[in-house]
Design an enzyme around this catalytic site. Structure first.
Site, short mmCIF file in Angstrom:
data_model
loop_
_atom_site.label_atom_id
_atom_site.label_comp_id
_atom_site.label_asym_id
_atom_site.label_seq_id
_atom_site.Cartn_x
_atom_site.Cartn_y
_atom_site.Cartn_z
CB CYS A 17 -0.81 -0.26 1.43
SG CYS A 17 -1.60 1.62 1.23
CB CYS A 72 -0.13 2.53 5.27
SG CYS A 72 -1.08 0.74 5.33
CB CYS A 124 -4.12 -0.98 2.08
SG CYS A 124 -3.22 -1.04 3.74
CB CYS A 145 -4.48 2.35 6.11
SG CYS A 145 -4.30 2.16 4.23
CG ASP A 169 20.98 -1.74 -13.34
OD1 ASP A 169 21.64 -2.26 -13.46
OD2 ASP A 169 20.40 -1.58 -11.98
#
EC number: 6.3.5.13
Length: 412
Positions: free
Chosen positions: A198, A201, A214, A217, A336
């Site tokens: 999430c 949170c 989530c 939350c 990269d």
């Protein structure tokens, strides 16, 4: 153009001259250098060129060039549309796009994810379309959670902008959630490896089909206004439309198309009008183009990160069709190449596979780990000529893709 202050007019004129010289020298279309010169002479040029226009910003990790092209095509009934059709998606490219169409009332601008806050602030764009966020060029790009956080702040400070956002992507949803006006689109999310936590949170996200929420939350998927299901789109009010006329292949382009439909509806272009115009787009800056060479029909597919490779695999001809893969690691690609290990190449089993490009040995190591049979060649032409006359899919990242287009034909 005559409404611009004298300094801005001079900046535009000199920028155009620089762009023309770049084209004559064979150094590209001149969008970047033209815009760079213009902004050097007048740092407020983008704001001045954007004034009194209705603008759309289109941003995402994947699909923004294609979606920009689709939106532009669907908006043609409204009149001339200024656009950066070939992917110059930073302020220099935006300046060139707007300067090249001084009388266009509308503009559709592809915007690099990192530049959304700056460009939104300087243009006051009427509409912002946000589609997906995933890892891309991690050696020089910010963590995508940071990007989403910057979107949140920018949109909170732009109450007059209307946001079109893909609610199937949790990071996009979080980034768009502060906007005053949002149209939520269920456009799909096929690459989910960057959104299991999430963003609000840090707790785990539970998923069931397209829905997500989530566990710790209240952050959850909003109810969509537009819904993509297969080859059909449900618009607000429940009307359903078929995407069968779309010429661009694959589920990713169906996702791009539903975003485009949602955007143009804000300008009064209904799906019945927009859909045939979307179907006129057959190639975008060389993507999905088929070129002929020595009896081989080569389809060119651009893939620059794991999410993009997943979508390229979706449109390959059926097995055992041959595939050539080309990887570079120049500046525009990102230096990269560790992201190769996030791509599941096992889907290519049973196909003849060639590995080429500047970083072909990095690619070969990844293909070997996937237990694939493949051939390493130091030049794309060796792969092309190793295939019997017929179809060949070529998947390449950015600079490798441009090299291949230059060699075999830059059909747009």
């Amino acid at each position: 153009m005559s409404d611009l202050p004298l300094r801005a007019q001079m900046a535009v004129a000199l920028g155009r001259t620089a762009a023309r010289m770049s084209r004559l020298a064979g150094r590209g279309d001149g969008s970047v250098i033209g815009g760079k010169i213009g902004l050097k002479l007048d740092p407020e040029l983008l704001t001045k060129l954007a004034r009194d226009r209705k603008l759309v910003l289109v941003s995402a990790t994947n699909g923004k060039t294609t979606t920009t092209r689709l939106i532009t095509s669907a908006m043609t009934p409204l009149g001339e549309v200024a656009t950066n059709a070939f992917g110059a998606n930073m302020p220099t490219g935006h300046v060139s796009a707007l300067a090249s169409a001084p009388d266009a009332r509308y503009g559709v601008l592809e915007c690099d994810e990192k530049y959304v806050p700056m460009v939104l602030r300087e243009t006051g764009a009427n509409v912002v379309a946000l589609m997906n966020l995933s890892r891309d060029q991690m050696d020089r790009a910010a963590e995508i959670w940071l990007l989403a956080g910057k979107w949140r702040k920018a949109l909170e400070a732009a109450p007059d902008s209307h946001v079109i956002a893909n609610c199937d992507d949790p990071l996009v949803t979080w980034g768009a959630a502060t906007a005053k006006n949002v149209t939520w689109v269920s456009a799909g999310q096929h690459w989910r490896e960057d959104s299991w936590s999430c963003p609000e949170c840090g707790g785990p996200l539970d998923r069931e089909g397209a829905a997500w929420g989530c566990r710790e939350c209240s952050f959850t998927r909003p109810k969509p206004d537009w819904i993509l299901h297969g080859e059909r789109v449900t618009a607000p009010g429940g009307r359903t439309f078929e995407l069968s006329g779309l010429q661009l292949p694959g589920r990713a382009n169906r996702s791009n198309a539903v975003i485009a439909l949602a955007v143009v509806s804000l300008f009064g272009v209904e799906p019945e009008t927009a859909l045939p115009l979307l179907g006129q787009v057959t190639s975008v800056a060389g993507r999905y183009t088929t070129v002929e060479h020595e009896g081989r029909r080569m389809r060119l597919l651009l893939s620059k990160n794991p999410a993009g490779w997943l979508e390229a695999f979706d449109v390959l001809q059926p097995a055992p069709g041959p595939v050539a893969l080309s990887i570079n690691a120049q500046g525009p690609d990102g230096r990269d190449t560790s992201w190769l290990w996030d791509v599941d190449y096992r889907i290519l089993k049973g196909r003849p596979v060639w590995a080429t490009g500047e970083r072909r040995l990095d690619l070969a190591a990844r293909l070997e780990a996937a237990d694939l049979e493949f051939t390493v060649v130091d030049d794309i032409d060796k792969a092309v000529m190793a295939v019997p006359p017929g179809h060949l899919d070529i998947i390449a990242n950015y600079t490798a893709f441009q090299d291949i287009r230059t060699r075999y034909g830059r059909v747009v």
